[in-house]
Scaffold this motif. Sequence first.
Motif, PDB file in Angstrom:
ATOM      1  N   GLY A  53       0.788  -1.216   0.000  1.00 46.63           N
ATOM      2  CA  GLY A  53       0.000   0.000   0.000  1.00 46.63           C
ATOM      3  C   GLY A  53       0.822   1.268   0.000  1.00 46.63           C
ATOM      4  N   ARG A  54       2.148   1.151  -0.122  1.00 44.53           N
ATOM      5  CA  ARG A  54       2.997   2.336  -0.179  1.00 44.53           C
ATOM      6  C   ARG A  54       2.975   2.945  -1.577  1.00 44.53           C
ATOM      7  NH1 ARG A  54       8.581  -0.080   1.999  1.00 44.53           N
ATOM      8  NH2 ARG A  54       8.018  -1.556   0.345  1.00 44.53           N
ATOM      9  N   ILE A  55       3.007   4.271  -1.636  1.00 41.38           N
ATOM     10  CA  ILE A  55       3.066   4.969  -2.913  1.00 41.38           C
ATOM     11  C   ILE A  55       4.482   4.881  -3.463  1.00 41.38           C
ATOM     12  CG2 ILE A  55       2.969   7.261  -3.987  1.00 41.38           C
ATOM     13  CD1 ILE A  55       0.580   7.851  -2.146  1.00 41.38           C
ATOM     14  N   VAL A  56       4.594   4.423  -4.694  1.00 40.30           N
ATOM     15  CA  VAL A  56       5.887   4.167  -5.331  1.00 40.30           C
ATOM     16  C   VAL A  56       6.161   5.212  -6.396  1.00 40.30           C
ATOM     17  CG1 VAL A  56       7.152   2.554  -6.815  1.00 40.30           C
ATOM     18  CG2 VAL A  56       5.846   1.685  -4.862  1.00 40.30           C
ATOM     19  N   LEU A  57       7.369   5.760  -6.379  1.00 43.90           N
ATOM     20  CA  LEU A  57       7.879   6.545  -7.494  1.00 43.90           C
ATOM     21  C   LEU A  57       8.909   5.696  -8.233  1.00 43.90           C
ATOM     22  CD1 LEU A  57       8.367  10.203  -6.190  1.00 43.90           C
ATOM     23  CD2 LEU A  57       6.557   9.303  -7.655  1.00 43.90           C
ATOM     24  N   VAL A  58       8.782   5.660  -9.532  1.00 47.63           N
ATOM     25  CA  VAL A  58       9.679   4.871 -10.378  1.00 47.63           C
ATOM     26  C   VAL A  58      10.604   5.815 -11.133  1.00 47.63           C
ATOM     27  CG1 VAL A  58       9.830   3.302 -12.346  1.00 47.63           C
ATOM     28  CG2 VAL A  58       8.034   2.975 -10.628  1.00 47.63           C
ATOM     29  N   HIS A  59      11.901   5.573 -11.018  1.00 48.24           N
ATOM     30  CA  HIS A  59      12.911   6.197 -11.874  1.00 48.24           C
ATOM     31  C   HIS A  59      13.551   5.065 -12.654  1.00 48.24           C
ATOM     32  CE1 HIS A  59      13.639  10.102  -9.302  1.00 48.24           C
ATOM     33  NE2 HIS A  59      12.373   9.942  -9.653  1.00 48.24           N
ATOM     34  N   GLY A  60      13.230   4.954 -13.919  1.00 47.27           N
ATOM     35  CA  GLY A  60      13.658   3.777 -14.664  1.00 47.27           C
ATOM     36  C   GLY A  60      14.355   4.097 -15.969  1.00 47.27           C
ATOM     37  N   GLN A  61      14.664   3.031 -16.694  1.00 46.08           N
ATOM     38  CA  GLN A  61      15.336   3.111 -17.986  1.00 46.08           C
ATOM     39  C   GLN A  61      14.590   2.264 -19.011  1.00 46.08           C
ATOM     40  OE1 GLN A  61      17.995   4.851 -18.909  1.00 46.08           O
ATOM     41  NE2 GLN A  61      18.996   5.465 -16.987  1.00 46.08           N
ATOM     42  N   ASN A  62      14.604   2.704 -20.261  1.00 48.94           N
ATOM     43  CA  ASN A  62      14.052   1.918 -21.363  1.00 48.94           C
ATOM     44  C   ASN A  62      15.077   0.892 -21.829  1.00 48.94           C
ATOM     45  OD1 ASN A  62      11.317   2.831 -22.919  1.00 48.94           O
ATOM     46  ND2 ASN A  62      12.154   4.517 -21.694  1.00 48.94           N
ATOM     47  N   LEU A  63      14.615  -0.340 -21.995  1.00 52.46           N
ATOM     48  CA  LEU A  63      15.438  -1.438 -22.510  1.00 52.46           C
ATOM     49  C   LEU A  63      14.731  -2.005 -23.735  1.00 52.46           C
ATOM     50  CD1 LEU A  63      16.147  -3.383 -19.161  1.00 52.46           C
ATOM     51  CD2 LEU A  63      17.435  -1.476 -20.101  1.00 52.46           C
ATOM     52  N   VAL A  64      15.037  -1.472 -24.907  1.00 50.51           N
ATOM     53  CA  VAL A  64      14.359  -1.887 -26.139  1.00 50.51           C
ATOM     54  C   VAL A  64      15.404  -2.218 -27.193  1.00 50.51           C
ATOM     55  CG1 VAL A  64      12.653  -1.292 -27.895  1.00 50.51           C
ATOM     56  CG2 VAL A  64      12.415  -0.362 -25.573  1.00 50.51           C
ATOM     57  N   VAL A 406      20.818  10.248 -11.678  1.00 48.82           N
ATOM     58  CA  VAL A 406      20.832   9.556 -10.388  1.00 48.82           C
ATOM     59  C   VAL A 406      20.449  10.581  -9.326  1.00 48.82           C
ATOM     60  CG1 VAL A 406      22.252   8.378  -8.684  1.00 48.82           C
ATOM     61  CG2 VAL A 406      22.506   7.838 -11.115  1.00 48.82           C
ATOM     62  N   ARG A 407      19.319  10.359  -8.682  1.00 48.07           N
ATOM     63  CA  ARG A 407      18.730  11.346  -7.791  1.00 48.07           C
ATOM     64  C   ARG A 407      18.375  10.703  -6.451  1.00 48.07           C
ATOM     65  NH1 ARG A 407      17.169  15.596 -10.980  1.00 48.07           N
ATOM     66  NH2 ARG A 407      15.533  16.371  -9.585  1.00 48.07           N
ATOM     67  N   THR A 408      18.538  11.458  -5.394  1.00 48.14           N
ATOM     68  CA  THR A 408      17.974  11.047  -4.119  1.00 48.14           C
ATOM     69  C   THR A 408      16.461  11.252  -4.210  1.00 48.14           C
ATOM     70  OG1 THR A 408      19.969  11.617  -2.889  1.00 48.14           O
ATOM     71  CG2 THR A 408      17.901  11.562  -1.648  1.00 48.14           C
ATOM     72  N   TYR A 409      15.693  10.197  -3.896  1.00 51.50           N
ATOM     73  CA  TYR A 409      14.236  10.298  -4.052  1.00 51.50           C
ATOM     74  C   TYR A 409      13.546   9.183  -3.267  1.00 51.50           C
ATOM     75  CZ  TYR A 409      14.128   6.353  -7.382  1.00 51.50           C
ATOM     76  OH  TYR A 409      14.216   5.109  -7.967  1.00 51.50           O
ATOM     77  N   PRO A 410      12.268   9.370  -2.941  1.00 48.47           N
ATOM     78  CA  PRO A 410      11.520   8.334  -2.215  1.00 48.47           C
ATOM     79  C   PRO A 410      11.044   7.253  -3.174  1.00 48.47           C
ATOM     80  CG  PRO A 410      10.124  10.240  -2.582  1.00 48.47           C
ATOM     81  CD  PRO A 410      11.475  10.602  -3.128  1.00 48.47           C
ATOM     82  N   GLN A 411      11.540   6.038  -2.993  1.00 44.82           N
ATOM     83  CA  GLN A 411      11.099   4.944  -3.855  1.00 44.82           C
ATOM     84  C   GLN A 411       9.758   4.369  -3.398  1.00 44.82           C
ATOM     85  OE1 GLN A 411      14.328   2.080  -4.193  1.00 44.82           O
ATOM     86  NE2 GLN A 411      15.304   3.291  -5.794  1.00 44.82           N
ATOM     87  N   ALA A 412       9.496   4.380  -2.107  1.00 48.25           N
ATOM     88  CA  ALA A 412       8.229   3.863  -1.577  1.00 48.25           C
ATOM     89  C   ALA A 412       7.885   4.670  -0.335  1.00 48.25           C
ATOM     90  CB  ALA A 412       8.339   2.378  -1.245  1.00 48.25           C
TER      91      ALA A 412
END
Length: 489
Positions: A53-64, A406-412
């Motif tokens: 139930g935690r709110i998630v922020l995603v910092h991701g990469q495309n792999l195509v 690359v950032r300091t951020y809340p993941q969950a």
Amino acid sequence: MSRRSGRLGIVAATAVALVFGTSLLSPAGPAGARPADPPQLSREGRWLVDQHGRIVLVHGQNLVWKHDPYVPPDSPEGFTATDAEWLAEHGFNGARIGTLWAGVTPDAPGQVDEDYLDDWQRVVDLLADQGIWMQFDFHQDMWHETYGGEGVPDWAAERPAPFDLHPPIKLSFPATYITPELATVYDRFWANEDGVQDGWASAWGAVAKRWGDQPYSMGYDLINEPWAGREWLACPITGCASSYRNEFQPAYERATAAIRRSDPDGIVWYESQLLANQVPNSRFGPVDDGQVGYSWHSYCPFGYLDSQGLPVGVGGCRDYDDTHHRKALEQAETMGATNLMSEFGATDNTELLAIDTAAADDHFTSWMHWAYKHWDDPTTADGRQGMFADDADLSSVKAEKLRTLVRTYPQATAGTPVDLSFDPESGAFRYTYEPATGIEEPTEIYVSPLHYPDGPDIDVAGGRVVGTADHHRILVQATGTEPVTVTID
């Protein structure tokens, strides 16, 4: 309550753990995960939430991987366990992976190539082992290799008459989109001529059957950057309103129905048409599904002009980004959806990347950067993309680009985000959230190892640091019901 790293107690231990990459309280994986609860993301209101139930922020990469066989090889220039570890270590907790339609049913509609899915399963398992959320993406650009693109199987790329009387026009990306033949090809797909759209939906059913229960799934991105066909000229003005109403949304509903036969709960991502990347005027209506997302791309026109060598500067992208994020939130609200900036970047211009990521912080937007590696991308307007000078050598990472992304951020977050800011130059971070009662798992904040050479100074008001997790995360718990503010310098 306020404590700082560098003093006695657990916060001092936290700082040591962050510097040396050790984990004090969580030996592996996300903190507090329960084996009986498979980790997957779902939608609650505008938010992505995890199994706790935690709110998630995603910092991701495309792999195509856009070339046949449409999956990265198990080699240094492709994707290995080392790559998955690199992503997690640098705070990238998401991946948009190009499980292309051309690979899923390459020979005929309904004939699934299980070997192709097995090849992707290798990558999926590596990402899941690192706790990286995955969005499955039917990526396409300019439909097929016939037109200089990729994405659809050969059987879905039969050339329409009368254009088949002469060789196909193949221009550089994205110019081929505006040719009459390719516009006709897309119109035929939206009209389901020869059952091609049925075959596409069926392929999505196969993907959902394979990965409906996959740990760390965040659902299905139905089609990358769809083109409106011959109506495209009206899109910058009307937002392709009739195309969304009569073509895109009915097609997406057909694919969703195929997915729901195997996966009743995974997020189905509706993606806006290509020109909405520059002019944010998507026109989806309400969606009759509780687990839907709005997938959108942000490519500021000033950034494109800069990539073509025109010295216009990218400062104007600040207003563009703010508008784009606000419009995305409005579109998601209309749909009854969460939202994801599933592409941005495709450039080495770190000023633009800093603008893009700051705007995402301002609006609590999850994102997927384009792209992790260049992988000889045949359909890009800017060849200066990817994180590395050499795809086979992770030590060739572009340092300034890395420091920006690359950032300091809340993941969950065990609560609701209120305010978020991060300065990629100084590393100054501030995050406030309203704690939620009933969530036992702590808030997880990724602390960039690139921005605090002497160790981070961590101050928590309204809560306390209770430990660390692997990959440079601190664990924070509220000490009451008042807002929690975490400051890191």
